[in-house]
Design a protein around this motif. Sequence first.
Motif, PDB file in Angstrom:
ATOM      1  N   SER A 189     -12.796  -2.953  12.634  1.00  0.00           N
ATOM      2  CA  SER A 189     -11.896  -3.824  11.880  1.00  0.00           C
ATOM      3  C   SER A 189     -10.441  -3.454  12.084  1.00  0.00           C
ATOM      4  O   SER A 189      -9.544  -4.260  11.811  1.00  0.00           O
ATOM      5  N   GLY A 190     -10.195  -2.219  12.530  1.00  0.00           N
ATOM      6  CA  GLY A 190      -8.837  -1.729  12.656  1.00  0.00           C
ATOM      7  C   GLY A 190      -8.258  -1.171  11.378  1.00  0.00           C
ATOM      8  O   GLY A 190      -7.160  -0.617  11.379  1.00  0.00           O
ATOM      9  N   ALA A 191      -8.960  -1.302  10.261  1.00  0.00           N
ATOM     10  CA  ALA A 191      -8.407  -0.950   8.953  1.00  0.00           C
ATOM     11  C   ALA A 191      -8.536   0.539   8.666  1.00  0.00           C
ATOM     12  O   ALA A 191      -9.610   1.115   8.800  1.00  0.00           O
TER      13      ALA A 191
ATOM     14  N   TYR B  16      -0.726  -5.963   8.489  1.00  0.00           N
ATOM     15  CA  TYR B  16      -0.724  -5.485   9.875  1.00  0.00           C
ATOM     16  C   TYR B  16      -1.493  -4.178   9.939  1.00  0.00           C
ATOM     17  O   TYR B  16      -1.637  -3.463   8.941  1.00  0.00           O
ATOM     18  N   THR B  17      -2.018  -3.893  11.116  1.00  0.00           N
ATOM     19  CA  THR B  17      -2.662  -2.615  11.379  1.00  0.00           C
ATOM     20  C   THR B  17      -2.212  -2.156  12.744  1.00  0.00           C
ATOM     21  O   THR B  17      -2.093  -2.956  13.673  1.00  0.00           O
ATOM     22  N   GLN B  18      -1.920  -0.867  12.889  1.00  0.00           N
ATOM     23  CA  GLN B  18      -1.391  -0.384  14.151  1.00  0.00           C
ATOM     24  C   GLN B  18      -1.959   0.974  14.508  1.00  0.00           C
ATOM     25  O   GLN B  18      -2.487   1.701  13.657  1.00  0.00           O
TER      26      GLN B  18
ATOM     27  N   ASN C  73      -3.034   8.007  15.514  1.00  0.00           N
ATOM     28  CA  ASN C  73      -2.584   7.699  14.167  1.00  0.00           C
ATOM     29  C   ASN C  73      -2.854   6.230  13.903  1.00  0.00           C
ATOM     30  O   ASN C  73      -2.434   5.365  14.667  1.00  0.00           O
ATOM     31  N   PHE C  74      -3.583   5.930  12.827  1.00  0.00           N
ATOM     32  CA  PHE C  74      -3.902   4.564  12.429  1.00  0.00           C
ATOM     33  C   PHE C  74      -3.232   4.269  11.091  1.00  0.00           C
ATOM     34  O   PHE C  74      -3.303   5.081  10.152  1.00  0.00           O
ATOM     35  N   HIS C  75      -2.593   3.102  10.993  1.00  0.00           N
ATOM     36  CA  HIS C  75      -1.888   2.752   9.764  1.00  0.00           C
ATOM     37  C   HIS C  75      -2.108   1.275   9.465  1.00  0.00           C
ATOM     38  O   HIS C  75      -1.947   0.423  10.341  1.00  0.00           O
ATOM     39  N   THR C  76      -2.489   0.969   8.218  1.00  0.00           N
ATOM     40  CA  THR C  76      -2.748  -0.401   7.786  1.00  0.00           C
ATOM     41  C   THR C  76      -1.974  -0.685   6.509  1.00  0.00           C
ATOM     42  O   THR C  76      -1.976   0.122   5.577  1.00  0.00           O
ATOM     43  N   VAL C  77      -1.314  -1.839   6.474  1.00  0.00           N
ATOM     44  CA  VAL C  77      -0.661  -2.336   5.265  1.00  0.00           C
ATOM     45  C   VAL C  77      -1.406  -3.589   4.821  1.00  0.00           C
ATOM     46  O   VAL C  77      -1.609  -4.512   5.622  1.00  0.00           O
ATOM     47  N   TYR C  78      -1.835  -3.613   3.559  1.00  0.00           N
ATOM     48  CA  TYR C  78      -2.671  -4.689   3.040  1.00  0.00           C
ATOM     49  C   TYR C  78      -1.858  -5.686   2.219  1.00  0.00           C
ATOM     50  O   TYR C  78      -0.862  -5.334   1.584  1.00  0.00           O
ATOM     51  N   GLY C  79      -2.336  -6.931   2.213  1.00  0.00           N
ATOM     52  CA  GLY C  79      -1.788  -7.968   1.355  1.00  0.00           C
ATOM     53  C   GLY C  79      -2.808  -8.371   0.305  1.00  0.00           C
ATOM     54  O   GLY C  79      -3.993  -8.067   0.420  1.00  0.00           O
ATOM     55  N   ASN C  80      -2.343  -9.056  -0.736  1.00  0.00           N
ATOM     56  CA  ASN C  80      -3.199  -9.463  -1.867  1.00  0.00           C
ATOM     57  C   ASN C  80      -3.865  -8.273  -2.541  1.00  0.00           C
ATOM     58  O   ASN C  80      -4.956  -8.384  -3.094  1.00  0.00           O
TER      59      ASN C  80
END
Length: 452
Positions: free
Chosen positions: A80-82, A398-400, A422-429
């Motif tokens: 999922s990339g998350a 976004y996820t990076q 390094n994995f970073h995810t910013v969530y909405g809602n």
Amino acid sequence: MKKALGFIAASLCVAAPAMADSTQPNTDFNPSGDVSPGVYGKMSYPVTSKFKLSIGGYVKLDYAYNTENFGATGIISPGSGAAPSAKLGNNVTDQSVFGVNQSRIWFKADGPTLLGAKTTGYLEGDFYGGSAAATESPIFRMRHAYGAADWTNTQVLFGQYWDMFAPMIANTQDFRCGSPYGAPNSPRIPQIRMTQRYNLDSDQQVKLVVGIQDPAQTGDNNTATGGYGPNANYALQAFYSNKTLGTAPGYFGQAMNPLTVGLFGLYGSEKSPGDNGKALDTYGYGAYAFVPVIGSKNGINGRAMTMSLEAQTYIAANQAFNGSTEANVLGKPAGTIGSNGPLGTATTETQTPAKNWAATAQIIFYPTQNLGLTGGWGRRSALSQDDYKANGAVYQRYTQEAYANAAYDFNAAIRVAAEYQNFHTVYGNAATATKRAEGTDNTYRLAAYYFF
């Protein structure tokens, strides 16, 4: 330092292979009729078969320490990339795991000619079919399975092979290969494709690839919840290459590639499972570039002191199957379908294709023939932010991924590698009043390969 005998070819995923030596037929095609995953150089030994048969593969041992727990498949990053977030109720504990499931074996048959074409059959598998099972009882999983006919400038391939959308492969030791972070090429799917090459002169070439593919396959399509239905998709790639700058290493250091730029795209239309049969478009388009920053004039044998820059960007809709988009569709279908019961609470069709954009880039540098260094970055972002917000569910704004690794070849069989991701995810809602939910993971990886 003793020069290695050739280059490790860990998989057939080079987007723009170097032009072939005229004495070797059709090696510029992807996949090549002469070089297969797991072959170091051109080792090929016939065994008993109807035709000449070669076998090979590799044993791969991975160790990964994840600062967040990715679960049973934590030896590689999440599909999922998350990255998990404690603010969303995730149990964010660390993880230390070993795995050998990425080991592979392949069989390649060189058959009779057909109308002047060289024919090839190929079957490859790994042991990820039962990733949650005990270590000693994984299930063999089919990866590639195709037949191909190669003429001088034309190839026809049919079977299961790499998805045609977004050709760049992130050069990670984590075999997720950056799929949810801007490099969604890794799923192998049923297809038929034709490659046509046009030589403009001895240094310049144009290559066109057209194909029809079905990412869902029989057991997964015709769903009643949205997304992919029974329709195939149409894909196109167009590349221009020029070897006047020399060549530089591509994915896994397996091929020396020339300057290559091009465009790619995919289109299809799926029927919504809502009772009005609304068409939901599947599409994507993007650009790709491979640049030999420090080129080798002897691209066949020498990768010492060479460097490449590779990048791509795309916009995609309804392509969660390969990670190009986070979801297939957003919204709810209307009404009912026969005995399947209610599919949503909406009285009218509200489904739309989920849309994302992405960009990724990497640098591969070989200071010596046997030592390869890679640094890269990729990011996938929600393009249709308003649609994601209106959908109501938590989504990835976004996820990076950022990554760096080093790999060293001791000889023709043994390679060792170390990697940081390094994995970073910013969530909405997200259900947080004052702060946005975020998740971060750091992965430290060691890998050892034995190619045979």
